[in-house]
Design a protein around this motif. Structure first.
Motif, PDB file in Angstrom:
ATOM      1  N   PRO A 208       0.815  -1.232   0.000  1.00 24.04           N
ATOM      2  CA  PRO A 208       0.000   0.000   0.000  1.00 24.04           C
ATOM      3  C   PRO A 208       0.845   1.278   0.000  1.00 24.04           C
ATOM      4  N   ASP A 209       1.533   1.505  -1.088  1.00 18.03           N
ATOM      5  CA  ASP A 209       2.471   2.622  -1.200  1.00 18.03           C
ATOM      6  C   ASP A 209       1.798   3.976  -0.987  1.00 18.03           C
ATOM      7  N   LYS A 210       2.429   4.798  -0.173  1.00 16.87           N
ATOM      8  CA  LYS A 210       2.033   6.184   0.109  1.00 16.87           C
ATOM      9  C   LYS A 210       0.709   6.305   0.870  1.00 16.87           C
ATOM     10  N   GLN A 211       0.219   5.211   1.409  1.00 18.41           N
ATOM     11  CA  GLN A 211      -1.006   5.276   2.198  1.00 18.41           C
ATOM     12  C   GLN A 211      -0.684   5.567   3.674  1.00 18.41           C
ATOM     13  N   THR A 212      -1.705   6.066   4.366  1.00 15.96           N
ATOM     14  CA  THR A 212      -1.640   6.244   5.814  1.00 15.96           C
ATOM     15  C   THR A 212      -2.765   5.434   6.429  1.00 15.96           C
ATOM     16  N   TRP A 213      -2.418   4.568   7.374  1.00 16.47           N
ATOM     17  CA  TRP A 213      -3.406   3.707   8.020  1.00 16.47           C
ATOM     18  C   TRP A 213      -3.535   4.060   9.495  1.00 16.47           C
ATOM     19  N   ALA A 214      -4.759   3.988   9.992  1.00 14.77           N
ATOM     20  CA  ALA A 214      -4.999   4.064  11.432  1.00 14.77           C
ATOM     21  C   ALA A 214      -5.004   2.650  11.988  1.00 14.77           C
ATOM     22  N   THR A 215      -4.463   2.470  13.187  1.00 18.36           N
ATOM     23  CA  THR A 215      -4.587   1.189  13.871  1.00 18.36           C
ATOM     24  C   THR A 215      -5.505   1.373  15.072  1.00 18.36           C
ATOM     25  N   PHE A 216      -6.420   0.446  15.254  1.00 13.33           N
ATOM     26  CA  PHE A 216      -7.380   0.595  16.341  1.00 13.33           C
ATOM     27  C   PHE A 216      -8.083  -0.720  16.598  1.00 13.33           C
ATOM     28  N   GLY A 217      -8.414  -0.938  17.856  1.00 14.98           N
ATOM     29  CA  GLY A 217      -9.293  -2.042  18.202  1.00 14.98           C
ATOM     30  C   GLY A 217     -10.732  -1.570  18.191  1.00 14.98           C
ATOM     31  N   GLU A 218     -10.878  -0.252  18.492  1.00 12.12           N
ATOM     32  CA  GLU A 218     -12.211   0.339  18.538  1.00 12.12           C
ATOM     33  C   GLU A 218     -12.085   1.849  18.422  1.00 12.12           C
ATOM     34  N   LEU A 219     -13.032   2.467  17.750  1.00 13.84           N
ATOM     35  CA  LEU A 219     -13.183   3.925  17.756  1.00 13.84           C
ATOM     36  C   LEU A 219     -14.249   4.240  18.787  1.00 13.84           C
ATOM     37  N   ILE A 220     -13.866   4.906  19.857  1.00 19.17           N
ATOM     38  CA  ILE A 220     -14.798   5.070  20.967  1.00 19.17           C
ATOM     39  C   ILE A 220     -14.604   6.422  21.635  1.00 19.17           C
ATOM     40  N   GLY A 221     -15.720   7.052  22.016  1.00 17.11           N
ATOM     41  CA  GLY A 221     -15.686   8.343  22.674  1.00 17.11           C
ATOM     42  C   GLY A 221     -15.239   8.229  24.124  1.00 17.11           C
ATOM     43  N   PHE A 222     -14.792   9.346  24.668  1.00 14.37           N
ATOM     44  CA  PHE A 222     -14.289   9.345  26.044  1.00 14.37           C
ATOM     45  C   PHE A 222     -15.401   9.053  27.057  1.00 14.37           C
ATOM     46  N   ALA A 223     -16.606   9.511  26.783  1.00 14.83           N
ATOM     47  CA  ALA A 223     -17.711   9.229  27.701  1.00 14.83           C
ATOM     48  C   ALA A 223     -17.977   7.724  27.776  1.00 14.83           C
ATOM     49  N   ASP A 224     -17.941   7.057  26.617  1.00 14.25           N
ATOM     50  CA  ASP A 224     -18.168   5.616  26.600  1.00 14.25           C
ATOM     51  C   ASP A 224     -16.999   4.861  27.230  1.00 14.25           C
ATOM     52  N   GLN A 225     -15.788   5.362  27.029  1.00 14.42           N
ATOM     53  CA  GLN A 225     -14.642   4.735  27.687  1.00 14.42           C
ATOM     54  C   GLN A 225     -14.810   4.789  29.207  1.00 14.42           C
ATOM     55  N   THR A 226     -15.206   5.963  29.691  1.00 16.12           N
ATOM     56  CA  THR A 226     -15.388   6.151  31.126  1.00 16.12           C
ATOM     57  C   THR A 226     -16.488   5.249  31.662  1.00 16.12           C
ATOM     58  N   LYS A 227     -17.601   5.181  30.937  1.00 20.28           N
ATOM     59  CA  LYS A 227     -18.736   4.346  31.363  1.00 20.28           C
ATOM     60  C   LYS A 227     -18.324   2.885  31.454  1.00 20.28           C
ATOM     61  N   GLN A 228     -17.634   2.398  30.449  1.00 21.49           N
ATOM     62  CA  GLN A 228     -17.243   0.987  30.436  1.00 21.49           C
ATOM     63  C   GLN A 228     -16.211   0.689  31.512  1.00 21.49           C
ATOM     64  N   LEU A 229     -15.303   1.641  31.763  1.00 20.81           N
ATOM     65  CA  LEU A 229     -14.336   1.456  32.834  1.00 20.81           C
ATOM     66  C   LEU A 229     -15.045   1.335  34.180  1.00 20.81           C
ATOM     67  N   SER A 230     -16.071   2.147  34.384  1.00 14.92           N
ATOM     68  CA  SER A 230     -16.859   2.068  35.626  1.00 14.92           C
ATOM     69  C   SER A 230     -17.566   0.726  35.743  1.00 14.92           C
TER      70      SER A 230
END
Length: 309
Positions: A208-230
């Protein structure tokens, strides 16, 4: 496990093979059914992590990736078919040095005649924010290396590590951050899952020449991160949006050098206003060898007793 010494198998030079991202690349390639030779770069071949790689059949090479060691760096890449490159800005806190060393590795990989370079970069916050935020040196240094790599004439892909844990910003069971709680971030267990994206790039029919890739297990908002941590920990964790200047002062009060504190402040503030990804970034898990961990799965696997009471 398909690590081999067969010269017909591609030789992948992995920088930082005993570190988080490089180690993840090694893990992902050893999980593949395809045969690979792996040359693992480390500064100290006698440490336990390096010895463990050698016992698995990897070629472990001691090299210091600095401009003062240019000849040895070029020699270390000789014969490689592909190269995974990463720098450790946090070790020295010097963005110009990071750029110079990143370019050095690209030059060495190019001289070796590699068929493709995978680089662990980051987006330019300056460009993302329309030059509103110009002090995030450790993002800009990597972005400059990315530009250099894309212009090198060698097939080049920038595979960017997402965020992993907000543990360092958790105080009194509050996330005090200068962005909206709905802001979504690419969250990844880098040690386990970053390498999946590198393996995908190496095993595609066309690099994949000249591409930029994101790596992620999940795209998640901070509010949802906080809720799930709780929910997972049974602790009442709260997200609190605070002014950027207050956040920056808090980072400085923890002993962070002022220029680095300003950079961290501007990263979070810019992401809240302009998002995390540069234009054209490929945000996809399609074709990965396995599913990366979600944020909740990551939380479940961690011990939070040191920060949650």
């Amino acid at each position: 496990m398909t690590i081999t010494k067969d010269p017909a198998a591609p030789l992948v030079a992995v920088v930082g093979a005993t570190g988080t991202q490089g180690g993840s690349v090694v893990l992902a390639l050893t999980e593949s059914e395809r045969p690979y030779r792996i040359r693992a770069f480390t500064r100290n071949v006698s440490k336990p992590a390096a010895k463990a790689l050698a016992e698995k059949g990897l070629e472990v090479v001691a090299v210091t990736l600095s401009v003062e060691n240019r000849g040895a760096v070029f020699k270390a890449f000789e014969g490689a078919d592909y190269a995974f490159l990463v720098t450790n800005w946090a070790e020295h806190g010097d963005p110009p040095r990071e750029t110079v060393e990143g370019k050095l590795m690209i030059d060495a990989a190019k001289a070796a005649g590699v068929k493709g370079i995978v680089w662990s970069g980051l987006p330019s916050i300056d460009a993302l924010s329309g030059s509103k935020y110009k002090n995030v040196g450790h993002f800009e240094s990597k972005a400059r290396v990315s530009d250099y790599g894309r212009a090198s004439g060698v097939p080049f892909v920038d595979i960017q590590a997402g965020g992993q844990s907000l543990r360092g910003h958790l105080g009194r069971q509050r996330f005090n951050l200068p962005l909206p709680p709905t802001t979504r971030m690419p969250i990844i267990d880098a040690e386990q899952d970053y390498g999946l994206f590198v393996r995908k790039a190496l095993e595609l029919p066309v690099f994949p020449d000249k591409q930029t890739w994101a790596t992620f297990g999940e795209l998640i908002g901070f509010a949802d991160q906080t809720k799930q941590l709780s929910e997972v920990t049974g602790k009442n964790v709260v997200f609190n949006q605070i002014p950027s200047a207050v956040f920056g002062e808090g980072v400085k009060s923890a002993g962070t050098p002022p220029h680095i504190a300003l950079a961290i402040e501007e990263v979070f503030t810019s992401v809240g206003e302009f998002g995390y990804f540069s234009e054209g970034t490929v945000v996809s898990q399609e074709g990965l060898a396995r599913q990366p961990q979600t944020w909740k799965q990551y939380v479940e696997a961690q011990d939070w007793s040191d920060v949650l009471v």
